[in-house]
Motif scaffolding. Sequence first.
Motif, PDB file in Angstrom:
ATOM      1  N   SER A 256       0.755  -1.414  -0.113  1.00 14.99           N
ATOM      2  CA  SER A 256       0.029  -0.217  -0.234  1.00 14.99           C
ATOM      3  C   SER A 256       0.563   1.266   0.105  1.00 14.99           C
ATOM      4  N   GLU A 257       2.113   1.227   0.900  1.00 14.17           N
ATOM      5  CA  GLU A 257       2.970   2.451   1.339  1.00 14.17           C
ATOM      6  C   GLU A 257       3.760   2.387  -0.571  1.00 14.17           C
ATOM      7  N   GLY A 258       4.451   1.556  -1.198  1.00 17.06           N
ATOM      8  CA  GLY A 258       4.977   1.632  -2.149  1.00 17.06           C
ATOM      9  C   GLY A 258       4.023   2.117  -3.400  1.00 17.06           C
ATOM     10  N   ASP A 259       2.398   1.566  -3.067  1.00 16.97           N
ATOM     11  CA  ASP A 259       1.569   2.137  -4.721  1.00 16.97           C
ATOM     12  C   ASP A 259       1.232   3.551  -4.259  1.00 16.97           C
ATOM     13  N   GLN A 260       1.490   4.071  -3.261  1.00 13.81           N
ATOM     14  CA  GLN A 260       1.392   5.005  -2.667  1.00 13.81           C
ATOM     15  C   GLN A 260       2.375   6.485  -3.284  1.00 13.81           C
ATOM     16  N   LEU A 261       3.261   5.515  -2.811  1.00 15.68           N
ATOM     17  CA  LEU A 261       4.852   7.043  -3.456  1.00 15.68           C
ATOM     18  C   LEU A 261       4.780   6.606  -4.914  1.00 15.68           C
ATOM     19  N   ILE A 262       4.135   5.059  -5.197  1.00 15.05           N
ATOM     20  CA  ILE A 262       4.350   6.083  -6.845  1.00 15.05           C
ATOM     21  C   ILE A 262       3.429   6.497  -7.577  1.00 15.05           C
ATOM     22  N   ASN A 264       2.670   9.326  -6.177  1.00 15.77           N
ATOM     23  CA  ASN A 264       3.737  10.635  -5.414  1.00 15.77           C
ATOM     24  C   ASN A 264       4.299  10.818  -6.502  1.00 15.77           C
ATOM     25  N   LYS A 265       4.577   9.497  -7.525  1.00 20.23           N
ATOM     26  CA  LYS A 265       6.065  10.024  -7.563  1.00 20.23           C
ATOM     27  C   LYS A 265       6.905  10.211  -7.434  1.00 20.23           C
ATOM     28  N   LYS A 266       7.444   8.895  -6.137  1.00 16.94           N
ATOM     29  CA  LYS A 266       8.517   9.148  -5.744  1.00 16.94           C
ATOM     30  C   LYS A 266       8.882   7.041  -6.061  1.00 16.94           C
ATOM     31  N   TYR A 267       9.893   7.183  -7.427  1.00 22.17           N
ATOM     32  CA  TYR A 267       9.739   5.965  -7.012  1.00 22.17           C
ATOM     33  C   TYR A 267      10.867   5.859  -6.852  1.00 22.17           C
ATOM     34  N   THR A 268      12.340   5.900  -6.689  1.00 19.13           N
ATOM     35  CA  THR A 268      12.778   5.164  -5.965  1.00 19.13           C
ATOM     36  C   THR A 268      12.970   4.814  -4.506  1.00 19.13           C
ATOM     37  N   ILE A 269      12.133   5.128  -3.150  1.00 16.98           N
ATOM     38  CA  ILE A 269      11.574   5.547  -2.137  1.00 16.98           C
ATOM     39  C   ILE A 269      10.198   4.107  -2.331  1.00 16.98           C
ATOM     40  N   ALA A 270       9.679   3.950  -3.066  1.00 13.59           N
ATOM     41  CA  ALA A 270       8.453   2.710  -3.274  1.00 13.59           C
ATOM     42  C   ALA A 270       9.510   1.530  -4.007  1.00 13.59           C
ATOM     43  N   LEU A 271      10.813   1.998  -4.519  1.00 12.34           N
ATOM     44  CA  LEU A 271      11.236   0.892  -5.025  1.00 12.34           C
ATOM     45  C   LEU A 271      11.436  -0.195  -3.697  1.00 12.34           C
ATOM     46  N   SER A 272      12.151   1.057  -2.712  1.00 14.51           N
ATOM     47  CA  SER A 272      12.680  -0.181  -1.713  1.00 14.51           C
ATOM     48  C   SER A 272      12.255  -0.826  -0.987  1.00 14.51           C
ATOM     49  N   LYS A 273      10.370  -0.202  -0.836  1.00 19.37           N
ATOM     50  CA  LYS A 273       9.302  -0.840  -0.506  1.00 19.37           C
ATOM     51  C   LYS A 273       8.800  -2.304  -0.764  1.00 19.37           C
ATOM     52  N   PHE A 274       8.816  -2.082  -2.192  1.00 17.30           N
ATOM     53  CA  PHE A 274       8.815  -3.614  -3.192  1.00 17.30           C
ATOM     54  C   PHE A 274       9.808  -4.467  -3.140  1.00 17.30           C
ATOM     55  N   GLU A 275      11.303  -4.011  -3.169  1.00 19.31           N
ATOM     56  CA  GLU A 275      12.044  -5.063  -2.118  1.00 19.31           C
ATOM     57  C   GLU A 275      12.094  -4.943  -0.864  1.00 19.31           C
ATOM     58  N   ALA A 276      11.892  -4.605  -0.319  1.00 24.20           N
ATOM     59  CA  ALA A 276      11.184  -4.956   1.258  1.00 24.20           C
ATOM     60  C   ALA A 276      10.480  -6.584   1.644  1.00 24.20           C
ATOM     61  N   VAL A 277       8.963  -6.180  -0.027  1.00 26.25           N
ATOM     62  CA  VAL A 277       8.672  -7.194   0.073  1.00 26.25           C
ATOM     63  C   VAL A 277       8.570  -7.744  -0.346  1.00 26.25           C
ATOM     64  N   LEU A 278       9.510  -8.418  -1.159  1.00 26.81           N
ATOM     65  CA  LEU A 278      10.701  -9.701  -1.533  1.00 26.81           C
ATOM     66  C   LEU A 278      11.656  -9.968  -0.836  1.00 26.81           C
ATOM     67  N   LYS A 279      12.146  -9.014   0.421  1.00 29.90           N
ATOM     68  CA  LYS A 279      12.748 -10.107   1.301  1.00 29.90           C
ATOM     69  C   LYS A 279      11.787 -11.041   2.580  1.00 29.90           C
ATOM     70  N   LEU A 280      10.556 -10.643   2.650  1.00 32.59           N
ATOM     71  CA  LEU A 280       9.605 -11.008   3.020  1.00 32.59           C
ATOM     72  C   LEU A 280       8.440 -12.351   2.443  1.00 32.59           C
ATOM     73  N   ASP A 281       8.563 -12.086   1.359  1.00 32.29           N
ATOM     74  CA  ASP A 281       8.095 -12.962   0.344  1.00 32.29           C
ATOM     75  C   ASP A 281       8.859 -12.801  -1.020  1.00 32.29           C
ATOM     76  N   TYR A 282       9.897 -13.865  -1.567  1.00 32.90           N
ATOM     77  CA  TYR A 282      10.441 -13.764  -2.745  1.00 32.90           C
ATOM     78  C   TYR A 282       9.789 -13.935  -4.086  1.00 32.90           C
ATOM     79  N   ARG A 283       9.199 -14.998  -3.903  1.00 33.81           N
ATOM     80  CA  ARG A 283       7.947 -15.246  -4.826  1.00 33.81           C
ATOM     81  C   ARG A 283       7.133 -14.561  -4.969  1.00 33.81           C
ATOM     82  N   ASN A 284       6.804 -13.236  -4.678  1.00 31.25           N
ATOM     83  CA  ASN A 284       5.032 -12.096  -4.816  1.00 31.25           C
ATOM     84  C   ASN A 284       5.541 -12.005  -5.295  1.00 31.25           C
TER      85      ASN A 284
END
Length: 615
Positions: A256-262, A264-284
Amino acid sequence: MQSVSRLFNYAIIICCFLINSFILVAQNDNCIEPKTILTLQNSQFDEIRKLLNTNNWSFYASSTNENFEYFDFPINYNVVHWEHRNSYYGRDRIILYINDKDPNMIIFQTSYECFNNLLQYYYKDHKGQSEIQEDLILTVFDIKELTYEFREYKNNESYIQYSILVYNTKVIEEELKRIAEEEEAIRLAELEAERKKMEMCIGFINNGDTYFDEKKYELALESYQNAKSCDEFDIRNKIDKTKTIIKANKIKQLKSEGDQLIENKKYTIALSKFEAVLKLDYRNKYAKDKKRTLNEIIKTLSERKLKTFDYSLTNESSYQEYRNNLHSTLNDFIIYNKNGNLNFKVKIEFDTLGNNITEALVYKSSIEKFGDELKESFNNNILKPSSKKGFYINAKKELRFNCIWQTNQMKYKTWDRGSIAKVIYDEMPAYSKNKKANRLSIDFLKNNNIENSTCTFELKDMKINQKDLISLKLLDIKTPGPECALYSVIMPGLGTLKATNWKHGWGTFGFSIFTAGLAIGSKIWSDIEYNNYLNETDASKRDDHYEQANWLNKSAIVCGSISATIYLVDIILALNKGIKNKKRTKKLRNLLDKGPIELYKDDIKMYAKDADKAF
């Protein structure tokens, strides 16, 4: 002895080389091919068995339906197992999860050499994502609907050390989703049972406390004894389930935070959110897709600041439509102006705000207001802004034209010496000799039978961007008709000469003059002799003059008759020739009534390719 020793050493070296070659061949001989992997993934059990048996793979029933849970796929498939006996490094294994309804999942366990060869094969055409864990190096390729996992287990020398998994991503996700939904339903049922059980236990304890306060000890004892089962709850299981729920809530929050950052056009921070998701679930899959998209967006944003793109590549359809319209406009100017010259350049350009800053530069023009029409051509919304991943980008393209043309008329008479090819070729400027135009013109005129005619051609010579082009048209054809008979009225043979374009009728013309001359000469001479006869006093001479006058008079009558006959015949022949001429060219003349006939024309589009210049 030294030579024998040297030969023995050479023999040892050759043997070692052959042994190493055999080892290398053996290492790669059993490596499975990518197309075989796809066949295994999509085939039924019987087809798979035939294929593997043909390639010397052995089916191992003893290990079939074993549990291979270390691959994290708790799915309800039948598990079958094949081994290859001839591998140099032990035995290669193929473990298949087979389901009659869904595509198979393949586990191929092999040597490092085969594992690395296949890994490099997929790296050539696809981009893989690698992840290094504590005891595992994982490389994943998503190709269409298939996922290829290359797993290298560190500090593990068993069969699983170099394992390759291939499965249908969508099917496996649906299967895992169904299993997760079943587990969730069971979990909710268990929670509901536990809740009811807890409520019952709490009820027993509360009742026991109430009875105790009321000093009803027997009833309180019974209630407490009923509550003994409350001690059997599995607290550890509760903790594990709570952790799972916390993890799921964390992933949901990061998404949800990543989508909201997208947004708001804050793409670098949004990328870190989805990378954090993949650390929790690399198959997501959702996080994978977002990460891929964000990387492309960040790359595009970086490029658009520094790079200028080729407009013909970023907006191919708009560019081609504009270019074709420009060629059409240029062609119209050349058609409607007999002579002229144009030297101009169009600089197509769009900035990162999507503004059209295209401009036209006219260096030389013989056509009034050409520059205004040129500027109007890129203000008609054909040219669209260039964008990439939803962002406007810098894009440029140049179109350059240097055109000179002139129009000449030339005539060709079928009775002239030399062919039409020579006439056209001689009329053309030296730089635009065009054999194809000559050949087409000759073929056209031959096919339309223009004998005894005079043709008027229009030749337009063009030079566009150092390319020589021409346009050749037939403007008019004049064919002598029945009116040629009037020339024969004036002079016998003259009508035939006119009707045949001076090819035939010379004999008639000459013989007509000759016989007419004889008739007139004989008549004049006869009159002279007759006058001599009348004036002669000598009887003998007088008879001679009379006979001579009589003979000459008869000659004049004969020659005059012949001349008159030729006269009449030639009038008829000239009339007949003229009618045939008109009939022969009727079709062509009807075509010319509708306008000039284009015999040949070079296409401007074909010869203006070097006008395109990218920045």
